[in-house]
Design an enzyme around this catalytic site. Sequence first.
Site, mmCIF file in Angstrom:
data_model
loop_
_atom_site.group_PDB
_atom_site.id
_atom_site.type_symbol
_atom_site.label_atom_id
_atom_site.label_comp_id
_atom_site.label_asym_id
_atom_site.label_seq_id
_atom_site.Cartn_x
_atom_site.Cartn_y
_atom_site.Cartn_z
ATOM 1 N N CYS A 48 35.902 -0.482 11.479
ATOM 2 C CA CYS A 48 37.016 -0.960 12.297
ATOM 3 C C CYS A 48 38.288 -0.219 11.874
ATOM 4 O O CYS A 48 38.626 -0.207 10.686
ATOM 5 C CB CYS A 48 37.201 -2.467 12.122
ATOM 6 N N ASP B 255 31.518 -2.158 11.069
ATOM 7 C CA ASP B 255 31.043 -2.697 12.344
ATOM 8 C C ASP B 255 29.575 -2.322 12.488
ATOM 9 O O ASP B 255 29.171 -1.210 12.125
ATOM 10 C CB ASP B 255 31.832 -2.106 13.518
#
Length: 116
Positions: free
Chosen positions: A31, A38
Amino acid sequence: MKKEILEVFDNTFPGRDYTIEIVNPEFTSVCPITALPDFGTIIIRYIPDKSCVELKSLKYYFLEFRNAGIFYENITNTILDDLTSVLQPREMTVITQWKARGGITETVSVTWPQKQ
């Protein structure tokens, strides 16, 4: 990302429309806001023209995203842009499905060529 990593091989059935579906259930990136990892699933569906993507090179291409701070939408569109520029398929859709963060999931999809 380095699209030069992507390798192709000749489509031996260029006169026939058929669909190739590739799924990577272990995609990772970072992120760009929180720097937290992520996790997602990448689904690529395409109708090849003259060439097909070689899967080992695609795996290494995906690994380029592992430490990149990049938004979901940018990942999805970058993958589509890179693959369509290398393959020149008749049609391609890239779908990214992201694991929950804060109880919210997201799915992003993009198709080429764009429908008028």
